[in-house]
Motif scaffolding. Structure first.
Motif, short mmCIF file in Angstrom:
data_model
loop_
_atom_site.label_atom_id
_atom_site.label_comp_id
_atom_site.label_asym_id
_atom_site.label_seq_id
_atom_site.Cartn_x
_atom_site.Cartn_y
_atom_site.Cartn_z
N GLY A 7 50.88 -35.33 -38.14
CA GLY A 7 50.69 -34.71 -39.11
C GLY A 7 48.86 -34.66 -39.52
N GLY A 8 49.06 -36.14 -40.09
CA GLY A 8 47.80 -36.48 -40.50
C GLY A 8 48.27 -37.60 -41.29
N LEU A 9 46.82 -38.79 -41.54
CA LEU A 9 47.02 -39.75 -42.46
C LEU A 9 47.07 -40.37 -43.92
N GLY A 10 47.09 -38.84 -43.97
CA GLY A 10 47.02 -38.14 -45.68
C GLY A 10 47.01 -36.65 -46.03
N ALA A 11 47.43 -36.81 -47.11
CA ALA A 11 47.48 -35.45 -47.29
C ALA A 11 47.21 -35.39 -49.26
N ARG A 12 45.58 -35.83 -48.65
CA ARG A 12 44.92 -35.55 -50.21
C ARG A 12 44.41 -33.53 -50.11
N PRO A 13 44.00 -33.85 -51.25
CA PRO A 13 44.13 -34.01 -52.74
C PRO A 13 45.76 -34.31 -53.50
N GLU A 14 46.50 -33.47 -52.14
CA GLU A 14 48.04 -33.31 -52.94
C GLU A 14 49.11 -34.91 -53.17
N VAL A 72 42.80 -38.26 -36.39
CA VAL A 72 42.67 -38.86 -37.75
C VAL A 72 42.64 -38.21 -38.32
N CYS A 73 43.03 -38.24 -39.45
CA CYS A 73 42.65 -37.05 -40.54
C CYS A 73 43.51 -37.07 -41.38
N PRO A 74 42.73 -37.74 -42.83
CA PRO A 74 43.06 -38.18 -43.29
C PRO A 74 43.75 -37.65 -45.21
N ASP A 75 43.31 -35.68 -44.99
CA ASP A 75 43.32 -34.69 -45.67
C ASP A 75 44.36 -32.94 -44.95
N ALA A 76 45.50 -33.61 -44.04
CA ALA A 76 45.82 -32.75 -43.49
C ALA A 76 47.23 -31.90 -44.62
N PRO A 77 47.75 -31.17 -44.60
CA PRO A 77 48.10 -30.24 -45.54
C PRO A 77 49.88 -30.31 -45.30
N THR A 78 50.76 -30.00 -46.23
CA THR A 78 52.09 -30.23 -45.61
C THR A 78 52.74 -28.96 -45.37
N SER A 120 49.74 -30.41 -39.58
CA SER A 120 49.12 -30.54 -38.72
C SER A 120 48.14 -30.05 -39.07
N PRO A 121 46.11 -30.72 -39.25
CA PRO A 121 45.06 -29.58 -39.81
C PRO A 121 44.98 -28.24 -38.40
#
Length: 318
Positions: free
Chosen positions: A78-85, A126-132, A143-144
């Motif tokens: 889905g993503g590399l990160g879940a920022r800002p969560e 590559v996505c550092p801020d994907a949702p959950t 995934s975004p």
């Protein structure tokens, strides 16, 4: 080993500023003529991600008018990160890290005079801020962009077989730290586990091979309202080529959005496995399925390609 490659790429990907462009720059620094492309795609909710695709030509590959088969190595997530969560690199990013480390290693091998027979196509996003999203027994990364968009960008029609690498920790199906493989999935059929792949797994892991269970639901498209273990076999909905899932696993159920959960040893094991499979497959020494048996099962029971679609549902993959 891929330890250096994993560390170098982890430092790039474990960042709020991670991007496909930075990954491409890193790979080109290894080999300036590296055939790497970056495509930014946007989902309906306005989020974007960078799809990175790397082509590593083989000495007898299709790109050189050769006859050796082509293998695809896909990092699903889905993503590399879940920022800002969440702050930091999430467990869900292990698939991307594995295949990109393998790409770096294959490029270094070329620099040292070691070319594979056939072409290798490596792709991930590559996505550092994907949702959950909520999921039982643990939360999933979302995934975004839609699965349809990801498949369209990552699944290459020239691949004769695909290894789909994905974090698969958020379940109670696999209770082993390391990696496991799936039975081969081809055009709607769940076939028997490849003996050749089991042999490679025994060599690279030094352990008895681990195989994870699949249900029919797992090989149908996302968006049909059915339960899916995760997205590891979603590439099989977009190609007739045989697909095998390579799952990064743990003994306990670990959320995909958890940080601090990436294991160097597990990534290295899975990375060495996919490289050794790529070597053997492009030499014609590793089969994903028995072609004669597959022909017979189709004659006996017909096509199962309908499982790659939404069936009678009036819905889309968006």
């Amino acid at each position: 080993m891929l330890v250096k490659e994993i560390i170098d790429l982890y430092e790039i990907l474990d960042s709020a500023y991670a991007s496909g462009a930075k990954v491409a720059e890193f790979l080109k620094n290894i080999r300036p003529d590296c055939k790497v492309s970056v495509e930014t795609i946007q989902g309906k909710k306005g989020k974007t991600t960078d799809v990175v695709k790397v082509l590593i030509p083989g000495k007898n590959g299709k790109t050189k008018d050769g006859t050796a088969p082509t293998i695809g190595l896909l990092g699903r997530l889905g993503g590399l990160g879940a920022r800002p969560e969440r702050i930091g690199f999430v467990s869900d990013g292990d698939g991307a890290l594995t295949v990109l480390a393998a790409a770096a290693k294959l490029l270094k091998m070329q620099n040292e005079g070691d070319e594979l027979d056939g072409d290798v196509i490596i792709s991930t996003h590559v996505c550092p801020d994907a949702p959950t999203q909520p999921h039982k027994p643990v939360a999933f990364m979302d995934s975004p962009v839609s699965m349809k968009q990801i498949n369209q960008s990552e699944v290459d029609a020239s691949a004769d077989a695909i290894l789909s690498v994905d974090t698969t920790k958020g379940n109670r199906i696999m209770n082993h730290k390391g990696f496991a493989i799936s039975p081969t999935v081809k055009d709607g059929y769940i076939l028997k586990v490849s003996e050749d792949l089991l042999s490679v797994m025994e060599i690279t892991s030094g352990q008895s091979p681990k195989v994870f269970a699949l249900s029919t639901q797992d090989i149908t498209p996302y968006g049909n309202g059915l339960f899916h273990l995760n997205s590891i076999l979603q590439p099989a909905t977009a190609t007739e080529a045989p697909v095998v899932g390579v799952a990064i696993t743990t003994e306990t159920a670990v959320p995909g959005c958890a940080t601090g959960a990436t294991s160097m040893a597990s990534i290295d094991e899975a990375g060495r496995f996919i490289i050794e499979v790529a070597k053997a497959f492009t030499r014609g020494e590793c089969s994903f399925y028995d072609a004669e048996e597959y022909e017979r099962i189709q004659k006996l029971y017909g096509s199962m390609s309908n499982l790659r679609t939404f069936g009678t549902m009036e819905c889309s993959a968006e």
